[in-house]
Write an enzyme that holds these catalytic residues in place. Sequence first.
Site, mmCIF file in Angstrom:
data_model
loop_
_atom_site.group_PDB
_atom_site.id
_atom_site.type_symbol
_atom_site.label_atom_id
_atom_site.label_comp_id
_atom_site.label_asym_id
_atom_site.label_seq_id
_atom_site.Cartn_x
_atom_site.Cartn_y
_atom_site.Cartn_z
ATOM 1 N N GLU A 264 0.826 -1.209 0.000
ATOM 2 C CA GLU A 264 0.000 0.000 0.000
ATOM 3 C C GLU A 264 0.861 1.260 0.000
ATOM 4 O OE1 GLU A 264 -3.908 0.139 2.543
ATOM 5 O OE2 GLU A 264 -2.184 0.813 3.697
ATOM 6 N N PRO A 265 1.657 1.430 -1.026
ATOM 7 C CA PRO A 265 2.584 2.553 -1.027
ATOM 8 C C PRO A 265 1.934 3.871 -1.458
ATOM 9 C CG PRO A 265 2.867 1.268 -3.020
ATOM 10 C CD PRO A 265 1.764 0.611 -2.245
ATOM 11 N N ARG A 303 6.477 19.844 3.701
ATOM 12 C CA ARG A 303 7.346 18.850 4.331
ATOM 13 C C ARG A 303 8.572 19.431 5.048
ATOM 14 N NH1 ARG A 303 9.696 15.008 1.858
ATOM 15 N NH2 ARG A 303 9.267 13.418 3.400
ATOM 16 N N CYS A 338 3.960 35.074 5.952
ATOM 17 C CA CYS A 338 4.246 35.870 7.125
ATOM 18 C C CYS A 338 4.357 34.916 8.305
ATOM 19 C CB CYS A 338 3.119 36.872 7.332
ATOM 20 S SG CYS A 338 3.657 38.210 8.367
ATOM 21 N N TYR A 374 3.087 13.963 -0.906
ATOM 22 C CA TYR A 374 2.889 14.881 0.217
ATOM 23 C C TYR A 374 3.335 16.298 -0.153
ATOM 24 C CZ TYR A 374 2.311 10.307 2.218
ATOM 25 O OH TYR A 374 1.893 9.017 2.424
#
Length: 415
Positions: A264-265, A303, A338, A374
Amino acid sequence: MPQDLNDLKNNFNINNIKKLIKKYSSPFWIYDADTIYKKIKLLKQFDVIRFAQKSCSNINILRLMKNKNIKIDAVSLGEIERALLSGFQPNTNEIIFTADILDQETLFKVVDYKIPVNAGSLDMLKQLGKISPGHHVWIRINPGFGYGHSKKTNTGGENSKHGIWDPELAIPIIKKYKLKLVGLHMHIGSGVNYIHLKKVCQSMMKYAFKLNQEISSISAGGGLPVPYTFTEKPIDIKKYFNLWNEARKKISQFLGKKIELEIEPGRFLVAESGILISKVWATKKTGNKTFILIDAGFNDLMRPTMYGSYHHISVIPGDNRIINEQEMTDTVVAGPLCESGDIFTQEEGGTLQIRKLPIIKIGDYLIFHDTGAYGASMSSNYNTRPLIPEILIKNNNSFIIRRRQTIQEILQLEL
Ligand SMILES: *Cc1c(COP(=O)(O)O)cnc(C)c1O
């Protein structure tokens, strides 16, 4: 692994990227379909490859997966809707819903569409069983230990919210509500260490023997790592498969039936297929540090800020000069938000990381490599910044697979 932009055999090469920069305005994501196909091929020994779509959930990427016979993991109602829209069929095992809770709306959807549920809590089994006897379920087991590339991605052990700690307690619930247990699942976070993996496989066997149920599948979960630098070694898929295949065989022998092995990658299939392109708008000297300020922020690529993740950075000149790779300077790369954490070169915990980069000028473009997983799927509207476009390179053509969101669309929700 980052693609070398100077190697013209790569789809991400300097000529192609320069063309895309002319065609689309910065910042934007690019995906390379060929890279995804290559990664899929590496996993062909597994009976089922189930793509963890949270890593890259664009429906055009999901369709591309579907065309290659990949199945799908959904972790929310929105992801179920994406999968259905992309052509994955209800009332089959093409979509599996994995979660630790079932809210009302999601519960009704999985029941209506007969979508198997991979339960990470006993409560889910009870709630589902009450209204959907016969429903196909998996048990997501917390094997009691975990592993991950960061504390935030460790998905096993006492400190993890994921999975069922004592799966034996699930069996009476499954019996009581006449649910159909089809599989056992373990997902231990991203990263691989073969000694550790062996422990996970042993744990899967232990539970399969102990529970002694007529399951038809086991799932090795995701968590296959990819190299984010030129020097890291890619994972040894053969070794990975062999360890799981051994576990599968033993379980199959014990139960006296065929057992399918699923993987399940998320990251493994898509991380290396994506890059983020952004433009340099300002440079600053603060003491002896050089800050390069670009038009992408952590609302786009989360990330580095979230995990201290490393993404290789390449420079594409905005003018006709040749980048001199010999003359490197200490550089910090920052976004427009910011928020002082809006830095792409940092370690976990927020310590600034100095990156050796060539001399960068205003108007140059920075490429963040290996951002297909991601990346876009973790983006937000923080600072009221619209989601940026996603572009797919397929058959030597480029297509917009998500247009840029407009500011008006964001504001509309509040009017
Ligand atoms: C996130 C997730 C995956 C994929 O993890 P990767 O590290 O991207 O491979 C697989 N299974 C489940 C249940 C997940 O939540």
